[in-house]
Write a protein that holds these residues in place. Structure first.
Motif, PDB file in Angstrom:
ATOM      1  N   SER A  57     -50.521  58.922 -64.785  1.00  0.00           N
ATOM      2  CA  SER A  57     -50.847  59.948 -63.966  1.00  0.00           C
ATOM      3  C   SER A  57     -51.402  61.259 -64.896  1.00  0.00           C
ATOM      4  CB  SER A  57     -49.809  60.355 -62.866  1.00  0.00           C
ATOM      5  OG  SER A  57     -50.378  61.264 -62.192  1.00  0.00           O
ATOM      6  N   CYS A  58     -52.324  61.583 -64.469  1.00  0.00           N
ATOM      7  CA  CYS A  58     -52.778  63.225 -65.221  1.00  0.00           C
ATOM      8  C   CYS A  58     -52.931  64.121 -64.250  1.00  0.00           C
ATOM      9  CB  CYS A  58     -54.136  62.796 -65.805  1.00  0.00           C
ATOM     10  SG  CYS A  58     -55.173  64.315 -66.524  1.00  0.00           S
ATOM     11  N   ALA A  59     -51.919  64.873 -64.385  1.00  0.00           N
ATOM     12  CA  ALA A  59     -51.855  66.206 -63.457  1.00  0.00           C
ATOM     13  C   ALA A  59     -52.107  67.404 -64.036  1.00  0.00           C
ATOM     14  CB  ALA A  59     -50.523  65.906 -62.915  1.00  0.00           C
ATOM     15  N   ALA A  60     -52.233  68.458 -63.375  1.00  0.00           N
ATOM     16  CA  ALA A  60     -52.387  69.877 -63.675  1.00  0.00           C
ATOM     17  C   ALA A  60     -51.918  70.928 -62.499  1.00  0.00           C
ATOM     18  CB  ALA A  60     -53.767  70.314 -64.188  1.00  0.00           C
ATOM     19  N   SER A  61     -51.362  71.992 -62.892  1.00  0.00           N
ATOM     20  CA  SER A  61     -50.858  72.888 -61.999  1.00  0.00           C
ATOM     21  C   SER A  61     -52.090  73.635 -61.407  1.00  0.00           C
ATOM     22  CB  SER A  61     -49.839  73.734 -62.648  1.00  0.00           C
ATOM     23  OG  SER A  61     -50.435  74.483 -63.645  1.00  0.00           O
ATOM     24  N   GLU A  62     -52.987  73.876 -62.093  1.00  0.00           N
ATOM     25  CA  GLU A  62     -54.099  74.735 -61.640  1.00  0.00           C
ATOM     26  C   GLU A  62     -54.903  74.222 -60.780  1.00  0.00           C
ATOM     27  OE1 GLU A  62     -53.782  73.832 -64.871  1.00  0.00           O
ATOM     28  OE2 GLU A  62     -53.308  75.538 -65.933  1.00  0.00           O
ATOM     29  N   ASN A  67     -53.253  66.733 -56.735  1.00  0.00           N
ATOM     30  CA  ASN A  67     -53.928  67.343 -57.900  1.00  0.00           C
ATOM     31  C   ASN A  67     -53.687  66.567 -59.195  1.00  0.00           C
ATOM     32  OD1 ASN A  67     -55.675  69.308 -58.584  1.00  0.00           O
ATOM     33  ND2 ASN A  67     -53.970  70.644 -59.477  1.00  0.00           N
ATOM     34  N   ALA A  68     -53.943  65.165 -58.955  1.00  0.00           N
ATOM     35  CA  ALA A  68     -53.735  64.088 -60.149  1.00  0.00           C
ATOM     36  C   ALA A  68     -54.837  63.234 -60.066  1.00  0.00           C
ATOM     37  CB  ALA A  68     -52.444  63.616 -59.979  1.00  0.00           C
ATOM     38  N   VAL A  69     -55.028  62.643 -61.256  1.00  0.00           N
ATOM     39  CA  VAL A  69     -55.854  61.490 -61.503  1.00  0.00           C
ATOM     40  C   VAL A  69     -55.072  60.241 -62.287  1.00  0.00           C
ATOM     41  CG1 VAL A  69     -57.747  60.785 -62.760  1.00  0.00           C
ATOM     42  CG2 VAL A  69     -57.904  63.007 -62.043  1.00  0.00           C
ATOM     43  N   PRO A  70     -54.579  59.139 -61.191  1.00  0.00           N
ATOM     44  CA  PRO A  70     -54.010  58.139 -61.745  1.00  0.00           C
ATOM     45  C   PRO A  70     -54.967  57.103 -62.364  1.00  0.00           C
ATOM     46  CG  PRO A  70     -53.984  58.526 -59.318  1.00  0.00           C
ATOM     47  CD  PRO A  70     -54.966  59.558 -59.682  1.00  0.00           C
ATOM     48  N   LEU A  71     -54.190  56.323 -63.285  1.00  0.00           N
ATOM     49  CA  LEU A  71     -54.852  55.354 -63.800  1.00  0.00           C
ATOM     50  C   LEU A  71     -54.091  54.112 -63.498  1.00  0.00           C
ATOM     51  CD1 LEU A  71     -57.185  54.218 -65.662  1.00  0.00           C
ATOM     52  CD2 LEU A  71     -55.717  54.630 -67.632  1.00  0.00           C
ATOM     53  N   HIS A 105     -54.241  73.005 -67.771  1.00  0.00           N
ATOM     54  CA  HIS A 105     -53.272  72.603 -68.645  1.00  0.00           C
ATOM     55  C   HIS A 105     -52.913  71.148 -67.983  1.00  0.00           C
ATOM     56  CE1 HIS A 105     -52.933  76.676 -69.424  1.00  0.00           C
ATOM     57  NE2 HIS A 105     -52.602  76.422 -70.462  1.00  0.00           N
ATOM     58  N   VAL A 106     -53.556  69.965 -68.754  1.00  0.00           N
ATOM     59  CA  VAL A 106     -52.943  68.809 -68.221  1.00  0.00           C
ATOM     60  C   VAL A 106     -51.934  67.963 -68.921  1.00  0.00           C
ATOM     61  CG1 VAL A 106     -55.586  68.399 -67.586  1.00  0.00           C
ATOM     62  CG2 VAL A 106     -54.879  67.616 -69.851  1.00  0.00           C
ATOM     63  N   SER A 107     -51.330  67.191 -68.199  1.00  0.00           N
ATOM     64  CA  SER A 107     -50.168  66.553 -68.807  1.00  0.00           C
ATOM     65  C   SER A 107     -50.235  65.121 -68.223  1.00  0.00           C
ATOM     66  CB  SER A 107     -49.053  67.174 -68.517  1.00  0.00           C
ATOM     67  OG  SER A 107     -48.682  67.116 -67.095  1.00  0.00           O
ATOM     68  N   GLU A 108     -49.829  64.126 -69.116  1.00  0.00           N
ATOM     69  CA  GLU A 108     -49.783  62.649 -68.729  1.00  0.00           C
ATOM     70  C   GLU A 108     -48.276  62.317 -68.350  1.00  0.00           C
ATOM     71  OE1 GLU A 108     -52.675  63.495 -71.930  1.00  0.00           O
ATOM     72  OE2 GLU A 108     -50.546  63.850 -71.562  1.00  0.00           O
ATOM     73  N   SER A 109     -48.043  61.129 -67.574  1.00  0.00           N
ATOM     74  CA  SER A 109     -47.074  60.769 -67.215  1.00  0.00           C
ATOM     75  C   SER A 109     -46.910  59.221 -66.942  1.00  0.00           C
ATOM     76  CB  SER A 109     -46.137  61.558 -66.081  1.00  0.00           C
ATOM     77  OG  SER A 109     -46.769  61.398 -65.059  1.00  0.00           O
ATOM     78  N   GLY A 110     -45.917  58.389 -66.847  1.00  0.00           N
ATOM     79  CA  GLY A 110     -46.082  56.949 -66.503  1.00  0.00           C
ATOM     80  C   GLY A 110     -45.877  56.261 -67.511  1.00  0.00           C
ATOM     81  N   GLY A 111     -46.062  56.266 -68.755  1.00  0.00           N
ATOM     82  CA  GLY A 111     -45.987  55.529 -69.738  1.00  0.00           C
ATOM     83  C   GLY A 111     -44.775  54.607 -69.905  1.00  0.00           C
ATOM     84  N   GLY A 112     -44.455  53.680 -70.789  1.00  0.00           N
ATOM     85  CA  GLY A 112     -43.490  52.866 -71.023  1.00  0.00           C
ATOM     86  C   GLY A 112     -43.908  51.571 -71.514  1.00  0.00           C
ATOM     87  N   LEU A 113     -42.789  50.826 -71.576  1.00  0.00           N
ATOM     88  CA  LEU A 113     -42.734  49.376 -72.275  1.00  0.00           C
ATOM     89  C   LEU A 113     -42.883  48.438 -71.062  1.00  0.00           C
ATOM     90  CD1 LEU A 113     -42.263  47.347 -74.555  1.00  0.00           C
ATOM     91  CD2 LEU A 113     -39.939  47.534 -74.148  1.00  0.00           C
ATOM     92  N   VAL A 114     -43.906  47.364 -71.160  1.00  0.00           N
ATOM     93  CA  VAL A 114     -44.301  46.475 -70.341  1.00  0.00           C
ATOM     94  C   VAL A 114     -44.565  45.163 -70.907  1.00  0.00           C
ATOM     95  CG1 VAL A 114     -46.509  46.933 -69.868  1.00  0.00           C
ATOM     96  CG2 VAL A 114     -45.350  46.044 -67.931  1.00  0.00           C
ATOM     97  N   GLN A 115     -44.115  44.153 -70.190  1.00  0.00           N
ATOM     98  CA  GLN A 115     -44.617  42.768 -70.763  1.00  0.00           C
ATOM     99  C   GLN A 115     -45.920  42.585 -70.567  1.00  0.00           C
ATOM    100  OE1 GLN A 115     -41.763  39.840 -69.223  1.00  0.00           O
ATOM    101  NE2 GLN A 115     -40.380  39.984 -70.859  1.00  0.00           N
ATOM    102  N   ALA A 116     -46.428  41.550 -71.434  1.00  0.00           N
ATOM    103  CA  ALA A 116     -47.908  41.114 -71.149  1.00  0.00           C
ATOM    104  C   ALA A 116     -48.198  40.670 -69.684  1.00  0.00           C
ATOM    105  CB  ALA A 116     -48.509  40.289 -72.239  1.00  0.00           C
ATOM    106  N   GLY A 117     -49.183  41.001 -69.086  1.00  0.00           N
ATOM    107  CA  GLY A 117     -49.563  40.619 -67.678  1.00  0.00           C
ATOM    108  C   GLY A 117     -48.743  41.428 -66.602  1.00  0.00           C
TER     109      GLY A 117
END
Length: 122
Positions: A21-26, A77-81, A3-15
């Motif tokens: 982050s993509c994480a799972a408990s398993e 246990n995560a895959v950051p972007l 079961h994967v879940s993403e986090s870290g989104g939001g609003l940012v200015q150009a530049g």
């Protein structure tokens, strides 16, 4: 199954930068390839980046190459972007997915998260 879940989104200015982050408990998540995809309103889902289960192989869409970095964080246990030099056209819902190979094709991936919104203002 993972079961994967993403986090870290939001609003940012150009530049600016954001780190998703993509994480799972398993623990088995570490044995899957992981891909990041995004979908803008009115557009099809598109490939962004992927990484092999070992972390030895990474792949990027031409539109993000040199600006985005995908990696594996074994301790969490995560895959950051890491996304740098963001552009308005990078806006969309970002999804991570786990599968058997670090493919550019979404069909290869079996397990998907719900997505996280990224908005880049001009």
């Amino acid at each position: 199954q993972v079961h994967v879940s993403e986090s870290g989104g939001g609003l940012v200015q150009a530049g600016g930068s954001l780190k998703l982050s993509c994480a799972a408990s398993e623990p088995t998540f570490s044995s899957y390839a992981v891909g990041w995809f995004r979908q803008a309103p009115g557009k099809e889902r598109e490939f962004v980046a992927s990484i092999s289960w070992t972390g030895d192989y990474t792949y990027y869409a031409d539109t993000v190459k040199g600006r985005f970095t995908i990696s594996r964080d074994s301790a969490n246990n995560a895959v950051p972007l890491q996304m740098n030099s963001l552009k308005p056209e990078d806006s969309g819902v970002y999804y991570c997915a786990a599968g058997s190979a670090p493919s550019r094709a979404s069909l290869v991936y079996d397990y998907w998260g719900q997505g996280t919104q990224v908005t880049v203002s001009s």
